[in-house]
Design a protein around this motif. Structure first.
Motif, PDB file in Angstrom:
ATOM      1  N   GLU A  75       8.748   3.901   0.129  1.00  0.00           N
ATOM      2  CA  GLU A  75       9.496   5.383  -0.317  1.00  0.00           C
ATOM      3  C   GLU A  75       8.342   6.446  -0.408  1.00  0.00           C
ATOM      4  N   PRO A  76       8.242   7.374   0.536  1.00  0.00           N
ATOM      5  CA  PRO A  76       7.292   8.286   0.540  1.00  0.00           C
ATOM      6  C   PRO A  76       7.141   8.958  -0.630  1.00  0.00           C
ATOM      7  N   LEU A  77       5.799   9.328  -1.332  1.00  0.00           N
ATOM      8  CA  LEU A  77       5.916  10.043  -2.648  1.00  0.00           C
ATOM      9  C   LEU A  77       6.390  11.348  -2.132  1.00  0.00           C
ATOM     10  N   PRO A  78       6.985  12.080  -3.340  1.00  0.00           N
ATOM     11  CA  PRO A  78       7.853  13.045  -3.256  1.00  0.00           C
ATOM     12  C   PRO A  78       6.901  14.446  -3.155  1.00  0.00           C
ATOM     13  N   GLY A  79       7.490  15.513  -2.751  1.00  0.00           N
ATOM     14  CA  GLY A  79       7.054  17.029  -2.706  1.00  0.00           C
ATOM     15  C   GLY A  79       6.056  17.243  -1.372  1.00  0.00           C
TER      16      GLY A  79
ATOM     17  N   LEU B  82       0.726  -1.340   0.064  1.00  0.00           N
ATOM     18  CA  LEU B  82      -0.135   0.128   0.118  1.00  0.00           C
ATOM     19  C   LEU B  82       0.696   1.221   0.126  1.00  0.00           C
ATOM     20  N   LYS B  83       0.354   2.210  -0.842  1.00  0.00           N
ATOM     21  CA  LYS B  83       1.135   3.603  -1.090  1.00  0.00           C
ATOM     22  C   LYS B  83       0.075   4.241  -1.262  1.00  0.00           C
ATOM     23  N   ALA B  84      -0.339   5.462  -0.125  1.00  0.00           N
ATOM     24  CA  ALA B  84      -1.567   6.098  -0.503  1.00  0.00           C
ATOM     25  C   ALA B  84      -1.162   7.721  -0.442  1.00  0.00           C
ATOM     26  N   LEU B  85      -1.432   8.406  -1.173  1.00  0.00           N
ATOM     27  CA  LEU B  85      -1.218   9.751  -1.239  1.00  0.00           C
ATOM     28  C   LEU B  85      -2.310  10.606  -0.466  1.00  0.00           C
TER      29      LEU B  85
END
Lengths: 438, 664
Positions: free
Chosen positions: B340-344, B249-252
């Protein structure tokens, strides 16, 4: 029901509670000296022929006036209220309005006769009538004199016909001067004139010219009033709309200043903010307001300040009669008086009035005068240690000395600003004193 | 116990609402066309009759995530209304106006403050699509939010008014989308208007964005003309999200709202994996772990689903108590499966500060609770308690920009009925310290100064810095002269000037931020008869010759009126403040000198003359009651006045000097 001092039972209860509260408050101090058993009497004639553009007084343009009824109601109410006050002496009578010179001399005579029946009215007691030049022909003036009037106050307002039109007056300057001429013959040394300054379009020099002209012709008393734009008057609306320019604050101050100086040079004493007299021709009736004396107000909308002793009271009340003449008459017929509202004044409130009114006079408030109202709190106690009062003294606006408390020449013109400091100081001293004693 | 009951009741109410949204969905075309076994609803909760949607029926390739971006009033919300109607998400009625703009302030100003998201179901060429419309705030103050919203998308619909053409915000929004490498669908709206000139706009688009005019879709969102075409273009041109359900899971988090009963509701876009009730998730920013209570899609009301899958957009509730726990731009992952966290990601940085005080101090607690409630949904507002001798207890609030400040104030008034005194906005200055003592005191060399009272003296500073912005102005060319002059008076430096068509010019300037925070936009609008548009973006700090200006009354400094100004502007600002104070100060018994001073140097002066006459003319028996009332009221007022030396200053005078000019 129609007995003097009839009140609605609920109003009685409310008044009793107010008195109780006020009484508790004043027990903290020694009781005030008994009010002297005399009062001034103000009689309001509410009718005018025409509305003036600056006037917001309680006045009516009558249609089919039944003067006999008005006359009997004025007399009836005077009798009721004099009895309620239990004063033995009426020190002066003032017929104001409205335009009381429109009343018949008979009406004046009837009221004065009632007064004489209810209390002692000395033969030389001041009896003033406000007169409008148009309704004061020589013969009418003689009639008023025959009825007992011995002092006349003429609303001249201006000696410029354009200004008179602006004010909505129904007379010319010449007519006014004619009336003045007649009045001086009938009431020598006891004729007063009113003038207004600060009118739209007026300059310091045009004002000074008018005053100069009047000083050549007037008697021994002059009242000068700065025009106050009262809400609801047509003049107010015109100025609000921007169709009439009013002189700037600075200019009006200059008018006042120059008038005071001109009158001083002409031998007049400015004994109050707006009143000037020579040869001792002070108005004793008006002085009694400024000295904080009792007064009884009779007629529609008239105000009074007296102790209703017949009810067994010892505290002064502020009283207002019903405004509208027809309702007022109905009430007088029903219960002998048309008092619409009465408020018990606490001792502090009486002192506040004494302070505010007393400082309007050139002699200010003497220690003796003050002690009549506050037996145990002297002027020194109240104001002697205040830094802010000291500041006003240092600025040359106020004096506190062995004679009492009074304004300087410069201070008198800004009295309303001084009073804010003085009222707060009085309240503070009073609270300290009351807290200390309980 | 009682509170539990209340909570449950509240949840029930919410569910009922969700239910009615589901009911709305039923007769929709996508359902009719879908084979029955593809639409799987879970068995309803027996107690609540709630249906859960299974979104697994939409494979990633049938998902499109997109935004609509536009200048204010170019028709973004109207287009969104039509899209919602066409896809049957909302019933088609005449009342659908700015459906996604829920706040009164949004509808009044025609802007979007709080972005809303809606999942649309659409059938095209025999396939069922899940189209996620991710709404964005429509102003540059919220450009960070815009960029976060965009990062959840693969494409945008760029709406341009056929009459007004490209405006400053169109530029800013285009660049945000362009930099994010999103598919761009240019749409020319309002072609039904009499003065519409779509050809001119197509030329502008070609020139500025290098997009062929053949690609532009001419529509009337109001009438619905060609709107269907837009949806089809979304399917054709916007790529499906490139994600994998088998990834962790990778959620912004691209937005969050606060609900009194359920806590924080985070809007999320899944870049990998899946999430469902019971999952343990972690915030990459705070490292806190939460258990997921509910997931679902927004239609645009919350519609619970069994799961959310990679490529989808929806909401998540996981027991977060404050919006700061679900900060925009944060990444969520499964416990023990870090990604890896989403950039920005960055925390919101306030650029404009203003003091806020209750009009009446007795209202302090009410205002406090109103501010707290508002900031529950807006973590970008910073709050510091502040107090002013003149205005009492209050706060110094930090905002993303001017519009943000105005919107916040307006919401306080409209939604909480609070009346506040808002002081003129200021910007955060910086000082590079040279004094070793001060550096030690602050623990750093460069400090940020928000309160003028804390402005360090020049003797202990090597350099002052002020924030700047890159401003974009688009205007008909007849106003260029006036606008250039205006910019010069605001200390702006021109960076670029280009004709975007025969009559319109785009100007770019670097502005000191404090030069535009007060009335720049109003001035620009008035000198261009409303035709020029303006937008700006952060451009860092620059060295500036700053000074602290004091206001003196008869020689005594008035603490609450001290300000930091640029040296070149000190005279103008000082003079204006002295004049406003002169108009607001009542005459007193002595003359009052009002001075603006830099250190010991007086640069401006006004005088309030002393009273010469202030006594009522007539005071006889009938006048006394009224006179006493008036005097006592004034005496009470006098007690409340603030004394500067011996000068009495009413609160109103402070307010008229401190408050924002536009409120005059």
């Amino acid at each position: 029901m129609a007995a003097p001092g009839w009140r609605h039972p609920r109003a009685r209860l409310a008044a009793a509670l107010r008195r109780l509260r006020a009484a508790r408050q004043h027990r903290a101090l020694q009781p005030p000296r008994a009010e002297p058993v005399q009062a001034a009497l103000y009689v309001h004639w509410p009718y005018c022929q025409k509305r003036c553009s600056y006037c917001n007084f309680n006045k009516y343009i009558p249609r089919g006036l039944d003067e006999e009824s008005v006359r009997s109601c004025l007399s009836r109410e005077a009798q009721t209220l004099i009895r309620l006050s239990q004063v033995q002496r009426i020190s002066s009578v003032f017929f104001g309005g409205g335009t009381p010179s429109l009343a018949s001399p008979l009406t004046i005579a009837a009221v004065l006769e009632t007064v004489s029946r209810c209390a002692h009215l000395a033969a030389d007691a001041e009896v003033t009538l406000e007169a409008n030049p148009t309704s004061a022909s020589a013969s009418r003036l003689a009639g008023f004199r025959a009825s007992g009037v011995n002092r006349l106050s003429i609303g001249i307002q201006s000696l410029d016909d354009a200004e008179l039109r602006l004010l909505g007056r129904d007379h010319t300057a010449d007519e006014a001067l004619g009336t003045l001429e007649e009045a001086k013959k009938l009431f020598p040394g006891r004729t007063s004139v009113d003038l207004i300054f600060g009118l739209p379009g007026q300059s310091v020099s045009s004002w000074a010219r008018g005053l100069e002209e009047l000083l050549q012709l007037c008697d021994d008393h002059v009242s000068l009033y700065q025009l106050t734009l009262e809400r609801g008057t047509s003049l107010f609306k015109q100025v609000q709309r921007g169709s009439l320019p009013v002189p700037k604050q600075e200019v009006v101050a200059e008018m006042y200043e120059s008038a005071r100086e001109m009158l001083r040079v002409a031998g007049f004493r400015q004994y109050e903010v707006s009143n000037f007299a020579r040869n001792g021709a002070l108005s004793t009736h008006n002085l009694s307001y400024w000295q904080g004396s009792q007064y009884i107000g009779v007629g529609p909308g008239a105000h009074g300040r007296f102790v209703p002793r017949a009810h067994g009271e010892s505290l002064r009340e502020a009283r207002i009669q019903t405004l509208e003449p027809d309702s007022w008459m109905k009430e007088v017929l029903a219960c002998g008086h048309g008092t619409r509202k009465w408020t018990v004044l606490s001792q502090l409130e009486v002192l506040e009035e004494v302070l505010v009114l007393g400082l309007r006079m050139d002699i200010g408030i003497t220690h003796q005068h003050w002690l009549q109202f506050a037996t145990s709190l002297s002027l020194w106690d109240v104001f002697g240690t205040s830094e802010e009062v000291k500041e006003l003294e240092d600025q040359g606006l106020l004096l506190l000395d062995n004679r009492g408390l009074r304004c300087s020449w410069k201070g008198l013109a800004v009295l309303d600003s001084l009073l804010l400091t003085l009222l707060n100081q009085l309240q503070k001293s009073w609270e300290d004193r009351t807290a200390h004693q309980t | 116990m009682l509170s539990l009951v209340t909570r449950a009741a509240g949840v029930w109410v919410r569910l009922r609402r969700a239910c009615s949204a589901a009911a709305l969905l039923c007769p929709q075309p996508w359902m009719e066309k879908c084979p029955a076994d593809h639409v799987v609803f879970s068995s309803p909760y027996s107690s609540h009759k709630k249906e859960k949607l299974d979104t697994s029926i939409f494979p990633v390739e049938n998902i499109r995530n997109f935004s609509i971006i536009a200048h204010v009033d170019h028709g973004k919300s109207t287009l969104a209304d039509r899209l919602l109607e066409i896809t049957g998400t909302i019933a088609k009625t005449d009342q659908n106006k700015q459906v996604l703009d829920k706040l009164q302030v949004e509808r009044e100003r025609g802007i979007t403050v709080k972005a809303q998201t809606a999942s649309l179901f659409y059938s095209y060429e025999g396939m069922n699509y899940l189209l996620n419309l991710i709404d964005t705030p429509g102003h540059v103050d919220f450009s960070y939010e815009v960029s976060r919203s965009l990062s959840a998308c693969q494409g945008v619909i760029l709406v341009v008014d056929a009459n007004e053409g490209i405006q400053a915000q169109t530029m800013a929004n285009f660049y945000l989308a362009f930099e994010a490498q999103l598919a761009i669908i240019p749409v020319i709206n309002k072609i039904d208007l009499k003065n519409a000139d779509p050809e001119r706009v197509e030329k502008q688009i070609e020139k500025l964005f290098d997009i062929s005019k053949d690609e532009c879709i001419r529509i009337s969102a109001k009438l619905g003309t060609n709107v269907e075409k837009v949806l089809q273009e979304v399917i054709e041109k916007v790529p499906a999200p490139s994600v994998n359900i088998s990834d962790p899971l990778k959620a912004l988090v691209f937005d969050s709202t606060f609900d009194h009963y359920r806590g924080v509701i985070a809007n999320i876009a899944l870049f990998g994996g899946e999430v469902q009730k019971g999952h343990k998730i972690v915030s990459a920013h705070t490292r806190k772990t939460y258990e997921v209570n509910e997931v679902g899609i927004l239609t645009p009301n919350e519609q619970p689903t069994h799961k959310l899958y990679a490529g989808q957009v929806g909401y998540l509730i996981a027991g977060m108590k404050e919006v700061t726990e679900a900060q925009i731009g944060d990444t969520l992952y499964l416990h023990k499966q870090p990604v890896e966290p989403l950039p920005g990601f960055k925390s919101a940085k306030p650029m404009v500060f203003a003091g806020m005080y209750p009009v009446d101090q007795s209202e302090y607690n009410n205002l406090k609770s109103a501010i707290e409630k508002l900031t529950l949904n807006d973590s970008s507002v910073t709050i510091h308690r502040d107090s002013s001798l003149a205005l009492g207890a209050g706060w110094r609030l930090g905002f993303l920009g001017l519009l943000h400040l105005e919107v916040f104030n307006q919401r306080l008034e409209q939604e909480y009925n609070a009346s506040v005194i808002l002081t003129a906005p200021t910007v955060p200055y910086k000082a590079v310290l040279s004094s070793a003592k001060l550096i030690k005191e602050h623990g750093k060399e460069e400090i940020t100064v928000i309160n003028p009272a804390e402005f360090p003296d020049k003797s202990s500073v090597s350099e002052y810095l002020e924030p700047t912005v890159l401003g974009t102005i688009i205007t008909p060319d007849e106003y260029i002269g006036k606008i250039v002059t205006l910019c010069q008076t605001r200390r702006a430096v021109q960076k670029d000037m280009v004709y975007i068509d025969e009559h319109r010019v785009m100007l770019k300037y670097i502005f000191p931020l404090n030069e535009i925070v007060v009335d720049f936009y109003d001035a620009l609008k008035s000198l261009s008869s409303g035709y020029a548009s303006f937008d700006y973006e952060d451009a860092g700090y620059q060295a500036a010759d700053l000074v602290k200006m004091d206001i003196l009354l008869n020689g005594n400094s008035v603490e609450e009126l001290g300000t930091v100004v640029h040296k070149d502007k000190a005279y103008a600002v000082g003079k204006a403040m002295c004049e406003r104070l002169k108009d607001a100060l009542p005459r007193q018994l002595f003359e009052i000198a009002i001075q603006a001073a830099l250190g010991s140097k007086v640069i401006a002066r006004e005088t309030v003359k002393a009273y010469r006459k202030n006594v009522v003319a007539k005071c006889y028996g009938g006048d006394i009651t009224r006179k006493m009332k008036l005097l006592k009221r004034q005496a009470e007022g006098k007690k409340k006045m603030r004394k500067i030396g011996n000068v009495e200053v009413p609160k109103d005078a402070f307010i008229s000097v401190l408050k924002r000019e536009s409120e005059k």
